[in-house]
Enzyme design. Sequence first.
Site, PDB file in Angstrom:
ATOM      1  N   ILE A 172      -7.087   8.247  -0.803  1.00  0.00           N
ATOM      2  CA  ILE A 172      -7.004   6.787  -0.923  1.00  0.00           C
ATOM      3  C   ILE A 172      -7.815   6.278   0.266  1.00  0.00           C
ATOM      4  O   ILE A 172      -7.600   6.689   1.403  1.00  0.00           O
ATOM      5  CB  ILE A 172      -5.540   6.273  -0.916  1.00  0.00           C
ATOM      6  N   SER A 173      -8.792   5.421   0.003  1.00  0.00           N
ATOM      7  CA  SER A 173      -9.725   4.992   1.047  1.00  0.00           C
ATOM      8  C   SER A 173      -9.026   4.204   2.142  1.00  0.00           C
ATOM      9  O   SER A 173      -7.990   3.573   1.924  1.00  0.00           O
ATOM     10  CB  SER A 173     -10.835   4.133   0.438  1.00  0.00           C
ATOM     11  N   GLN A 174      -9.637   4.228   3.333  1.00  0.00           N
ATOM     12  CA  GLN A 174      -9.172   3.451   4.485  1.00  0.00           C
ATOM     13  C   GLN A 174      -9.127   1.958   4.097  1.00  0.00           C
ATOM     14  O   GLN A 174     -10.033   1.474   3.419  1.00  0.00           O
ATOM     15  CB  GLN A 174     -10.202   3.699   5.578  1.00  0.00           C
ATOM     16  N   PRO A 175      -8.098   1.217   4.533  1.00  0.00           N
ATOM     17  CA  PRO A 175      -7.997  -0.198   4.152  1.00  0.00           C
ATOM     18  C   PRO A 175      -9.286  -0.996   4.401  1.00  0.00           C
ATOM     19  O   PRO A 175      -9.720  -1.760   3.537  1.00  0.00           O
ATOM     20  CB  PRO A 175      -6.848  -0.717   5.021  1.00  0.00           C
TER      21      PRO A 175
ATOM     22  N   ARG B  98       0.827  -1.207   0.000  1.00  0.00           N
ATOM     23  CA  ARG B  98       0.000   0.000   0.000  1.00  0.00           C
ATOM     24  C   ARG B  98       0.872   1.272   0.000  1.00  0.00           C
ATOM     25  O   ARG B  98       0.460   2.312  -0.499  1.00  0.00           O
ATOM     26  CB  ARG B  98      -0.920  -0.025   1.228  1.00  0.00           C
TER      27      ARG B  98
END
Length: 215
Positions: free
Chosen positions: A60-63, A34
């Site tokens: 970038i979205s949260q995992p 990531r």
Amino acid sequence: MDYPRARARMVDEQLRARGIRDARVLQAFTEIPRHIFVPAGLEARAYADMPLPIGDGQTISQPFIVAAMVESLKLEGDERVLEIGTGSGYMTAILARLCNRVYSVERLQKHVQDARYRLEQVLSLSNVILRAGDGSNGWPSEAPFGAILVSAASPIVPPPLVEQLGRGGRLILPLGNEKEQRLTMVQRVENGSTGHEDLGGCRFVKLIGEHGWKT
Ligand code: SAH
């Protein structure tokens, strides 16, 4: 920084502990780095439990949210998947591990360039096709898709996306206003009709385009 270790912890503490069960999904998150998808200087926070800025007001979205969306598609490996909102390309890389081919559309040319470099040059993924454009219109020439994933929020379900969903296909998108949305699953069942399912609250940046917000 020990990235593989940080990644293994992310998978255990943020994904497995919160109910992500699909072994293929967990494996993809264990393998895809990531930290190469975040802007220079933010690498140390790449595995933290939060979204991160990627420029131009986008994130970038949260995992966990990436994992929850991807798991809900129930991919088996042979699907062609359409993604709207490539952004950093992180979700694209995860999808590339879980299906046959990913078609991803991004509105901002700069993001397309950066994502292409990461996906093709750095990770050598050969089953990803990127295009700059308005994803609210889908990708008609490549339809139908086995699954469609939208990572920007829309006030309505863009009609072209439902049309481009194959029979039995699943479309997931954040539906709502600018401040809050519901993660919504639209399923096209065998006889051609569609059903909606609410998967919980979320917050994404706006889908800007013909079938999303105008500005
Ligand atoms: N999944 C991405 C998150 C992207 S954020 C990641 O993992 O990094 C949402 C993205 O949607 C932004 O890059 C934004 O530019 C893009 N976007 C907004 N409206 C769009 C549209 N109509 N078509 C394609 N992309 C769009």
